[in-house]
Design an enzyme around this catalytic site. Sequence first.
Site, PDB file in Angstrom:
ATOM      1  N   GLY A 138     -24.207  18.945 -12.276  1.00 58.42           N
ATOM      2  CA  GLY A 138     -22.950  18.588 -13.088  1.00 58.42           C
ATOM      3  C   GLY A 138     -22.318  17.303 -12.821  1.00 58.42           C
ATOM      4  N   GLY A 142     -18.821  14.657 -13.225  1.00 56.18           N
ATOM      5  CA  GLY A 142     -17.348  14.239 -13.544  1.00 56.18           C
ATOM      6  C   GLY A 142     -17.382  13.046 -13.965  1.00 56.18           C
ATOM      7  CB  VAL A 175     -22.992  17.891  -8.346  1.00 49.19           C
ATOM      8  CG1 VAL A 175     -23.440  18.786  -7.285  1.00 49.19           C
ATOM      9  CG2 VAL A 175     -21.393  17.653  -8.237  1.00 49.19           C
ATOM     10  CG  PHE A 215     -13.772   8.779 -10.726  1.00 51.53           C
ATOM     11  CD1 PHE A 215     -12.977   9.664 -10.963  1.00 51.53           C
ATOM     12  CD2 PHE A 215     -13.907   7.599 -11.282  1.00 51.53           C
ATOM     13  CE1 PHE A 215     -11.747   9.216 -11.331  1.00 51.53           C
ATOM     14  CE2 PHE A 215     -12.772   7.105 -11.906  1.00 51.53           C
ATOM     15  CZ  PHE A 215     -11.618   8.028 -11.916  1.00 51.53           C
ATOM     16  N   GLY A 216     -18.161  11.252 -10.386  1.00 50.50           N
ATOM     17  CA  GLY A 216     -19.283  11.540  -9.675  1.00 50.50           C
ATOM     18  C   GLY A 216     -20.261  12.396 -10.259  1.00 50.50           C
ATOM     19  CG  ASP A 273     -10.759  19.379 -12.380  1.00 53.08           C
ATOM     20  OD1 ASP A 273     -11.754  18.669 -11.905  1.00 53.08           O
ATOM     21  OD2 ASP A 273     -10.275  19.727 -13.259  1.00 53.08           O
ATOM     22  CE  LYS A 319     -17.693  14.873  -6.528  1.00 50.34           C
ATOM     23  NZ  LYS A 319     -16.510  15.523  -6.680  1.00 50.34           N
TER      24      LYS A 319
HETATM   25  N1  LIG Z   1     -24.897  24.971  -7.742  1.00 45.85           N
HETATM   26  C1  LIG Z   1     -24.188  24.540  -6.934  1.00 45.85           C
HETATM   27  N2  LIG Z   1     -24.372  24.647  -5.482  1.00 45.85           N
HETATM   28  N3  LIG Z   1     -23.765  23.932  -4.630  1.00 45.85           N
HETATM   29  C2  LIG Z   1     -22.900  23.138  -5.688  1.00 45.85           C
HETATM   30  C3  LIG Z   1     -21.714  22.177  -5.289  1.00 45.85           C
HETATM   31  C4  LIG Z   1     -21.106  21.638  -6.439  1.00 45.85           C
HETATM   32  C5  LIG Z   1     -21.304  22.036  -7.600  1.00 45.85           C
HETATM   33  C6  LIG Z   1     -20.701  21.785  -9.108  1.00 45.85           C
HETATM   34  C7  LIG Z   1     -19.374  21.672  -8.420  1.00 45.85           C
HETATM   35  C8  LIG Z   1     -18.436  21.153  -9.717  1.00 45.85           C
HETATM   36  C9  LIG Z   1     -19.182  21.039 -10.855  1.00 45.85           C
HETATM   37  N4  LIG Z   1     -18.079  20.843 -12.309  1.00 45.85           N
HETATM   38  S1  LIG Z   1     -18.333  19.276 -12.996  1.00 45.85           S
HETATM   39  O1  LIG Z   1     -17.123  19.388 -14.167  1.00 45.85           O
HETATM   40  O2  LIG Z   1     -19.622  19.289 -13.306  1.00 45.85           O
HETATM   41  C10 LIG Z   1     -17.747  17.985 -11.988  1.00 45.85           C
HETATM   42  C11 LIG Z   1     -16.391  17.961 -11.691  1.00 45.85           C
HETATM   43  C12 LIG Z   1     -15.904  16.988 -10.899  1.00 45.85           C
HETATM   44  C13 LIG Z   1     -16.929  15.933 -10.303  1.00 45.85           C
HETATM   45  C14 LIG Z   1     -18.384  16.322 -10.351  1.00 45.85           C
HETATM   46 CL1  LIG Z   1     -19.283  15.120  -9.815  1.00 45.85          CL
HETATM   47  C15 LIG Z   1     -18.515  17.360 -11.211  1.00 45.85           C
HETATM   48  C16 LIG Z   1     -20.479  21.037 -11.087  1.00 45.85           C
HETATM   49  C17 LIG Z   1     -21.403  21.243 -10.078  1.00 45.85           C
HETATM   50  C18 LIG Z   1     -22.655  22.944  -8.107  1.00 45.85           C
HETATM   51  C19 LIG Z   1     -23.455  23.588  -6.689  1.00 45.85           C
END
Ligand SMILES: Nc1n[nH]c2ccc(-c3ccc(NS(=O)(=O)c4cccc(Cl)c4)cc3)cc12
Length: 287
Positions: free
Chosen positions: A17, A19, A24, A21-22, A133, A43
Amino acid sequence: DQSVFHKRYLRKMRDLGEGHFGKVTLCMYDPNNDGTGEHVAVKALKHDGGGNQHECWLKEIDILKSLYHANIVKYKGCSGGKVVQLIMEFLPLGSLKEYIIGCKIGVPQCLLFAGQICQGMEYLQSKRYIHRDLAARNVLVENDNLVKIGDFGLTKHIPEEKEYYRVRDDGESPVFWYAVECLRESKFSFSSDVWSFGVTLYEILTRCDPAMNPPKKLTEMLGNAHGQMVVTALISLLERRKTLPCPKDCPHEVYMLMKQCWNVEPGQRPSFKSLIESIATIRQSYE
Ligand SMILES: Nc1n[nH]c2ccc(-c3ccc(NS(=O)(=O)c4cccc(Cl)c4)cc3)cc12
């Protein structure tokens, strides 16, 4: 120390994923370099945008490190060095949005997930944090019966003596999940998280159908407002109690819960504690 992860042993596998600023990423932490390492979610900041961004990043890591709850993604550690990365447990079923689009779930399972999100949020509020959020994209699926809140990038601590937290707009705000007072006065509170939960509940009951997603539906309701006018037009719409429509096959009492979360008056919105009870009661009527 189990919580220190050496960058040289983190092998990128795929993006999970992204966002504003970041980012994952799914990685294998493989110190033996033989492919038997464990899967972790990493992240990292996309680019050091300067300002207090690095300070906010370290604060986010400290917040997740301090949270222990069945419905909150587990902190595993961080990778040291100049660019600090946050290491979390990996949930193979991914975000609720991906999971729900992939498999048709019934109303009872929707309500089970909704209740668990409220439990995670009630715990967060017990430590005086506002999430800011909450949305289906930030909820993760452990298994068919367990979801966890998976990102705390906009989370802020509200001091004891304060009721709300004022944040200047950071441009990439999820405005279609924001309570009307957030849009109008940038005032964030426990009650504005309840509003966002109402939008997340709507996403769950629409099964994250792209044709029904909140930005699309609300923009349609705005008519032809453009650009910066969107927020002004959205405030006017929400103040006139024009809200997202009842999702197809959504029980009336569940839609009523959403409407309560979208009360223009923050003090009139339910607490997460009362939402947990209401959702459990509705779920029991399906047993
Ligand atoms: N499958 C997973 N295992 N552990 C995780 C930790 C975080 C996430 C994660 C958490 C949130 C998102 N949502 S997102 O909208 O992609 C996002 C929002 C804010 C900041 C970021 Cl870097 C990403 C996407 C992925 C996924 C996993």
